[in-house]
Design a protein around this motif. Sequence first.
Motif, PDB file in Angstrom:
ATOM      1  N   TRP A 114       0.830  -1.207   0.000  1.00  0.00           N
ATOM      2  CA  TRP A 114       0.000   0.000   0.000  1.00  0.00           C
ATOM      3  C   TRP A 114       0.858   1.248   0.000  1.00  0.00           C
ATOM      4  N   MET A 115       1.910   1.261   0.840  1.00  0.00           N
ATOM      5  CA  MET A 115       2.798   2.415   0.899  1.00  0.00           C
ATOM      6  C   MET A 115       3.521   2.607  -0.422  1.00  0.00           C
ATOM      7  N   GLN A 116       3.944   1.513  -1.043  1.00  0.00           N
ATOM      8  CA  GLN A 116       4.648   1.630  -2.322  1.00  0.00           C
ATOM      9  C   GLN A 116       3.757   2.272  -3.375  1.00  0.00           C
ATOM     10  N   ARG A 117       2.477   1.894  -3.397  1.00  0.00           N
ATOM     11  CA  ARG A 117       1.562   2.465  -4.391  1.00  0.00           C
ATOM     12  C   ARG A 117       1.301   3.940  -4.121  1.00  0.00           C
ATOM     13  N   LEU A 118       1.312   4.340  -2.836  1.00  0.00           N
ATOM     14  CA  LEU A 118       1.054   5.735  -2.499  1.00  0.00           C
ATOM     15  C   LEU A 118       2.222   6.650  -2.873  1.00  0.00           C
ATOM     16  N   ILE A 119       3.451   6.212  -2.573  1.00  0.00           N
ATOM     17  CA  ILE A 119       4.585   7.115  -2.785  1.00  0.00           C
ATOM     18  C   ILE A 119       5.096   7.074  -4.212  1.00  0.00           C
ATOM     19  N   VAL A 169       8.763   9.685   2.523  1.00  0.00           N
ATOM     20  CA  VAL A 169       8.580  10.108   1.124  1.00  0.00           C
ATOM     21  C   VAL A 169       7.110  10.411   0.851  1.00  0.00           C
ATOM     22  N   TRP A 170       6.209   9.628   1.441  1.00  0.00           N
ATOM     23  CA  TRP A 170       4.774   9.896   1.283  1.00  0.00           C
ATOM     24  C   TRP A 170       4.432  11.288   1.818  1.00  0.00           C
ATOM     25  N   HIS A 199       3.092  14.620  -0.304  1.00  0.00           N
ATOM     26  CA  HIS A 199       1.846  15.305   0.030  1.00  0.00           C
ATOM     27  C   HIS A 199       2.082  16.612   0.801  1.00  0.00           C
ATOM     28  N   GLU A 200       3.342  17.049   0.837  1.00  0.00           N
ATOM     29  CA  GLU A 200       3.711  18.320   1.463  1.00  0.00           C
ATOM     30  C   GLU A 200       3.195  18.425   2.897  1.00  0.00           C
ATOM     31  N   SER A 201       3.359  17.342   3.648  1.00  0.00           N
ATOM     32  CA  SER A 201       2.898  17.330   5.032  1.00  0.00           C
ATOM     33  C   SER A 201       4.050  17.251   6.033  1.00  0.00           C
ATOM     34  N   LEU A 202       5.285  17.369   5.558  1.00  0.00           N
ATOM     35  CA  LEU A 202       6.394  17.478   6.495  1.00  0.00           C
ATOM     36  C   LEU A 202       6.263  18.788   7.276  1.00  0.00           C
ATOM     37  N   VAL A 203       6.665  18.775   8.535  1.00  0.00           N
ATOM     38  CA  VAL A 203       6.473  19.968   9.367  1.00  0.00           C
ATOM     39  C   VAL A 203       7.635  20.957   9.195  1.00  0.00           C
ATOM     40  N   VAL A 204       7.920  21.312   7.948  1.00  0.00           N
ATOM     41  CA  VAL A 204       8.860  22.399   7.702  1.00  0.00           C
ATOM     42  C   VAL A 204       8.152  23.721   8.006  1.00  0.00           C
ATOM     43  N   CYS A 205       8.907  24.754   8.206  1.00  0.00           N
ATOM     44  CA  CYS A 205       8.337  26.033   8.646  1.00  0.00           C
ATOM     45  C   CYS A 205       7.306  26.565   7.660  1.00  0.00           C
ATOM     46  N   ALA A 206       7.585  26.432   6.357  1.00  0.00           N
ATOM     47  CA  ALA A 206       6.659  26.953   5.346  1.00  0.00           C
ATOM     48  C   ALA A 206       5.303  26.286   5.440  1.00  0.00           C
ATOM     49  N   ASN A 207       5.272  24.963   5.653  1.00  0.00           N
ATOM     50  CA  ASN A 207       4.001  24.251   5.768  1.00  0.00           C
ATOM     51  C   ASN A 207       3.250  24.652   7.038  1.00  0.00           C
ATOM     52  N   LEU A 208       3.983  24.867   8.120  1.00  0.00           N
ATOM     53  CA  LEU A 208       3.326  25.278   9.370  1.00  0.00           C
ATOM     54  C   LEU A 208       2.699  26.662   9.243  1.00  0.00           C
ATOM     55  N   TRP A 240      16.397  11.710   4.249  1.00  0.00           N
ATOM     56  CA  TRP A 240      15.977  11.214   5.566  1.00  0.00           C
ATOM     57  C   TRP A 240      17.004  11.598   6.631  1.00  0.00           C
ATOM     58  N   GLN A 241      18.288  11.388   6.349  1.00  0.00           N
ATOM     59  CA  GLN A 241      19.333  11.764   7.302  1.00  0.00           C
ATOM     60  C   GLN A 241      19.348  13.272   7.523  1.00  0.00           C
ATOM     61  N   TRP A 242      19.155  14.032   6.435  1.00  0.00           N
ATOM     62  CA  TRP A 242      19.177  15.494   6.544  1.00  0.00           C
ATOM     63  C   TRP A 242      18.003  15.988   7.391  1.00  0.00           C
ATOM     64  N   TRP A 243      16.850  15.348   7.230  1.00  0.00           N
ATOM     65  CA  TRP A 243      15.679  15.710   8.018  1.00  0.00           C
ATOM     66  C   TRP A 243      15.918  15.431   9.499  1.00  0.00           C
ATOM     67  N   ASN A 244      16.529  14.301   9.827  1.00  0.00           N
ATOM     68  CA  ASN A 244      16.828  13.976  11.217  1.00  0.00           C
ATOM     69  C   ASN A 244      17.824  14.963  11.820  1.00  0.00           C
TER      70      ASN A 244
END
Length: 300
Positions: A14-19, A36-37, A41-50, A127-131
């Motif tokens: 299911w995840m593979q089909r979504l991303i 990646v999903w 869908h631009e749902s990462l909590v970066v400042c611009a999205n918040l 992923w590493q950069w986000w962490n």
Amino acid sequence: MGHRERVQLMVGDWMQRLISPGKGYVPCPRKLQMFVWRLRHESLVVCANLMRRGLKLDQSKCFFCGRAEEDGAHLFIKCKHVKQAWRELGMEEERSRLEEFTSVHAMLDALWGFSEKKRVLVITLWWQWWNIRNEIREGELAPGVTETIRRVRCGALEYAERFVPKKKDRQEGKWRPPSADELKVNLGGAFIPGSSFCGWGAVIRDSTGHIIAARAGRHEQNADAFGAEIQAMAGAVALAADIGAVRVIFETNSQLLAEALDVRKTDSSPYAVVIEDIKLQLKLWFARHRYAHADEVRIP
């Protein structure tokens, strides 16, 4: 297959089909697939999205450079610090291609046009950069770019070992003897995450499969699995030198180790001193040496 395994497989599909709808398989853990999903869908909590959702922030600038507003494109592609990481990874050309896109969907579609190996490297880097970004936000000290890229390469190789379906052939899993004038050293390290030490072992055999020598040991102050493989290689070189071997094949299941010992490259990882010493020992003690990659080798 039990109920739990069936559920995990269904969730994974299911995840593979979504991303990546219709784009193929992504050989990485579930947490990276979810990452990646959220990116798609631009749902990462970066400042611009918040801020787009009406939240007022005291700090909206990039946590790395502190200059531009933090959005996904800047954080993962345009920031001067992440550009350095892309260059260390040898993928500046790919970064420039992704920078041309203004839509995250178009960018990810372009990413799926890369080879599978490069695609996994990019996702692992993000992923590493986000962490690291989250660590900086919490006031922690960020690792250097060189250490980050080492983590990225180690992670990508680990995912390839765990998630890429292996091609079966008649020779898979069978130990292959060396030629009559060579000796083969099989070596490996063992590391348990969370511990501060590793174990290693090495065994030398001739063309008939007869054991010439073997050695094992424990090394303190070890941080990861790659360090365990490095210590195994150091022990294997010392063992082969002690018995007076001249022509040697070193067989390991760590592709990263073989790449690190390439004499044409200068290593800059935390293990650089040990790696350079191993290269020197190889030149001093052996008339000829080479490496072989073993995939789940079964030694008789």
